[in-house]
Write a protein that holds these residues in place. Structure first.
Motif, PDB file in Angstrom:
ATOM      1  N   ASP A   1      24.024  -7.526 -22.304  1.00  0.00           N
ATOM      2  CA  ASP A   1      23.952  -7.917 -20.892  1.00  0.00           C
ATOM      3  C   ASP A   1      24.726  -6.936 -20.010  1.00  0.00           C
ATOM      4  OD1 ASP A   1      22.393 -10.077 -21.482  1.00  0.00           O
ATOM      5  OD2 ASP A   1      23.994 -11.576 -21.336  1.00  0.00           O
ATOM      6  N   THR A   2      25.866  -6.486 -20.488  1.00  0.00           N
ATOM      7  CA  THR A   2      26.656  -5.514 -19.732  1.00  0.00           C
ATOM      8  C   THR A   2      25.918  -4.188 -19.620  1.00  0.00           C
ATOM      9  OG1 THR A   2      28.754  -6.529 -20.397  1.00  0.00           O
ATOM     10  CG2 THR A   2      28.833  -4.235 -19.666  1.00  0.00           C
TER      11      THR A   2
ATOM     12  N   GLY B   1      22.599 -14.523 -14.214  1.00  0.00           N
ATOM     13  CA  GLY B   1      22.006 -13.626 -15.193  1.00  0.00           C
ATOM     14  C   GLY B   1      22.291 -12.164 -14.848  1.00  0.00           C
ATOM     15  N   PRO B   2      22.137 -11.278 -15.828  1.00  0.00           N
ATOM     16  CA  PRO B   2      22.451  -9.861 -15.617  1.00  0.00           C
ATOM     17  C   PRO B   2      21.568  -9.180 -14.582  1.00  0.00           C
ATOM     18  CG  PRO B   2      21.408 -10.212 -17.762  1.00  0.00           C
ATOM     19  CD  PRO B   2      21.741 -11.556 -17.218  1.00  0.00           C
TER      20      PRO B   2
ATOM     21  N   ALA C   1      32.229  -6.876 -15.209  1.00  0.00           N
ATOM     22  CA  ALA C   1      33.085  -7.903 -15.822  1.00  0.00           C
ATOM     23  C   ALA C   1      33.388  -9.004 -14.815  1.00  0.00           C
ATOM     24  CB  ALA C   1      34.375  -7.262 -16.321  1.00  0.00           C
ATOM     25  N   MET C   2      33.612  -8.637 -13.551  1.00  0.00           N
ATOM     26  CA  MET C   2      33.845  -9.644 -12.518  1.00  0.00           C
ATOM     27  C   MET C   2      32.584 -10.450 -12.233  1.00  0.00           C
ATOM     28  SD  MET C   2      36.422  -8.018  -9.677  1.00  0.00           S
ATOM     29  CE  MET C   2      35.696  -6.393  -9.551  1.00  0.00           C
TER      30      MET C   2
ATOM     31  N   GLY D   1      26.980 -13.876 -14.080  1.00  0.00           N
ATOM     32  CA  GLY D   1      26.279 -12.620 -14.296  1.00  0.00           C
ATOM     33  C   GLY D   1      26.062 -12.291 -15.757  1.00  0.00           C
ATOM     34  N   GLY D   2      26.802 -12.962 -16.626  1.00  0.00           N
ATOM     35  CA  GLY D   2      26.691 -12.668 -18.050  1.00  0.00           C
ATOM     36  C   GLY D   2      27.567 -11.489 -18.427  1.00  0.00           C
ATOM     37  N   GLY D   3      27.375 -10.980 -19.627  1.00  0.00           N
ATOM     38  CA  GLY D   3      28.111  -9.808 -20.058  1.00  0.00           C
ATOM     39  C   GLY D   3      29.486 -10.121 -20.604  1.00  0.00           C
ATOM     40  N   LEU D   4      30.284  -9.077 -20.737  1.00  0.00           N
ATOM     41  CA  LEU D   4      31.607  -9.205 -21.336  1.00  0.00           C
ATOM     42  C   LEU D   4      32.554 -10.038 -20.479  1.00  0.00           C
ATOM     43  CD1 LEU D   4      31.913  -5.524 -22.586  1.00  0.00           C
ATOM     44  CD2 LEU D   4      31.677  -7.559 -24.026  1.00  0.00           C
TER      45      LEU D   4
END
Length: 226
Positions: A23-24, A97-98, A171-172, A178-181
């Motif tokens: 996702d990132t 979502g991303p 990340a924020m 937003g998903g991701g790390l």
């Protein structure tokens, strides 16, 4: 069982980490391409229309520089991404979502990249530009055959710095869906009080930033013939 064995047996890491990394990558990749295109065009226009540029346009330069670039860069990303939720939902049909996160990421970083592009183009020697004008090159030819090739090392460095900023912003973005790390660290590391998730997330982000910076530096070394 020591800390490392517990880390290897952490089921949350095994199932959620690969998806969070992907996702990132999606967020940074899509918004990175959009930022380079949009910010690059704005940066070139800024350089051309500035006082003393190839085609000075005081009003155009003032609007782009003072209103679009400076004001947008002044807004903290955490505030900007929340304010853009209705706009994001209108553009992509969802605010989570991303893919949705790429909207605010692009809007936040395009002005930043535009200013870096303008700065890189200003470093092109005026003598080189004067020589191109004497040879009869048009403004568009000067941009494509003089400015961009001569400023390429600075532009590559600008792209590298922008991608690093995007990794931090992504990340924020995870904090608002937003998903991701960022989402992984918040959902598992913070809300579930799992320090292993937090540590691994930080390590992955640091490795990603170091890798991007290393690749960018190597490319600059290749294209810089000064």
């Amino acid at each position: 069982m020591n800390w490392f064995e517990e880390l290897l047996n952490n089921r949350a890491l095994e199932t959620a980490l690969p998806e969070a990394i992907w996702d990132t990558v999606v967020m940074v990749g899509i918004s990175g391409v959009a930022t380079v295109i949009i910010g690059g065009v704005i940066g070139i226009i800024l350089h051309i229309t500035r006082p003393g540029g190839l085609a000075p346009m005081r009003v155009t330069y003032a609007l782009l520089s003072s209103i679009i670039v400076n004001i947008t860069r002044s807004i903290p990303y955490a505030i900007l991404m929340v304010a853009l939720i209705p706009f994001t939902q209108w553009i992509v049909g969802t605010s989570i979502g991303p893919i949705a996160a790429t909207v605010s990421l692009t809007i936040a970083t395009a002005p930043f990249f535009a200013r870096l592009v303008e700065t890189s183009l200003r470093e092109v020697p005026t003598g080189t530009v004067d020589a191109a004008q004497v040879m009869g090159l048009s403004n568009s030819q000067i941009v494509t055959k003089v400015f961009l090739p001569e400023a390429l090392p600075g532009l590559i460095a600008a792209i590298t710095n922008t991608i690093v900023v995007l990794i931090g912003y992504s990340a924020m973005a995870g904090l608002i869906g937003g998903g991701g790390l960022g989402r992984l660290a918040y959902n598992y590391g913070y809300q579930r009080y799992d320090p292993q998730i937090m540590v691994v997330t930080i390590v992955v982000i640091v490795i990603g930033v170091q890798l991007i910076q290393w690749i960018g530096d190597k490319i600059v070394e290749v294209v810089d013939h000064r």
